[in-house]
Design a protein around this motif. Sequence first.
Motif, PDB file in Angstrom:
ATOM      1  N   LEU A 194      -0.179  -1.549  -7.138  1.00 46.67           N
ATOM      2  CA  LEU A 194      -0.743  -2.443  -6.107  1.00 46.67           C
ATOM      3  C   LEU A 194      -1.016  -3.826  -6.679  1.00 46.67           C
ATOM      4  O   LEU A 194      -0.723  -4.838  -6.040  1.00 46.67           O
ATOM      5  CB  LEU A 194      -2.012  -1.830  -5.515  1.00 46.67           C
ATOM      6  N   VAL A 221      -7.639   0.683  -4.137  1.00 42.99           N
ATOM      7  CA  VAL A 221      -7.907  -0.599  -3.463  1.00 42.99           C
ATOM      8  C   VAL A 221      -9.197  -1.244  -3.980  1.00 42.99           C
ATOM      9  O   VAL A 221      -9.184  -2.432  -4.324  1.00 42.99           O
ATOM     10  CB  VAL A 221      -7.899  -0.432  -1.927  1.00 42.99           C
ATOM     11  N   HIS A 249       0.823  -1.207   0.000  1.00 41.69           N
ATOM     12  CA  HIS A 249       0.000   0.000   0.000  1.00 41.69           C
ATOM     13  C   HIS A 249       0.860   1.262   0.000  1.00 41.69           C
ATOM     14  O   HIS A 249       0.511   2.260  -0.639  1.00 41.69           O
ATOM     15  CB  HIS A 249      -0.961  -0.001   1.193  1.00 41.69           C
TER      16      HIS A 249
END
Length: 136
Positions: A130, A66, A5
């Motif tokens: 990510l 995310v 992250h």
Amino acid sequence: MSTKHLAAWAVTFAVLLVIDMAWLGFFAKGMYQQAMGELMSPQPRLAFAALFYLLYPVGLLIFAVVPGVEAQSLTRATVLGGLFGLFCYGTYDLTNLAVIRNWPLGLTFIDIGWGALVSGVAAAAGAVTLRWFVSR
């Protein structure tokens, strides 16, 4: 915050900063100066700008990067990032339009569009990063 992250935040931050600095420093500088006139500070307050550039990518991670990676969709991350930018920049610009005398209407629409674009691109870059960490 995990390493993956933090890496996604760093890439999101870097892409946002580089693209936004090119926009504000070269491509649209004259437009902002002309549209804002006396409203524009002769020197930016760098501490407040730094705070924005450090925090805004956190919002992009939470609300776009995310969720996009969890859905396994770069498109979703990009669209959510663009929407985040639309709402954030829209809040800023429409509030200014509502309460600041002579706030330029044209600048409002350009700035909201810019916010949506740069946020979508930065979220996409963060999502690629990510996703790379998740797939390892």
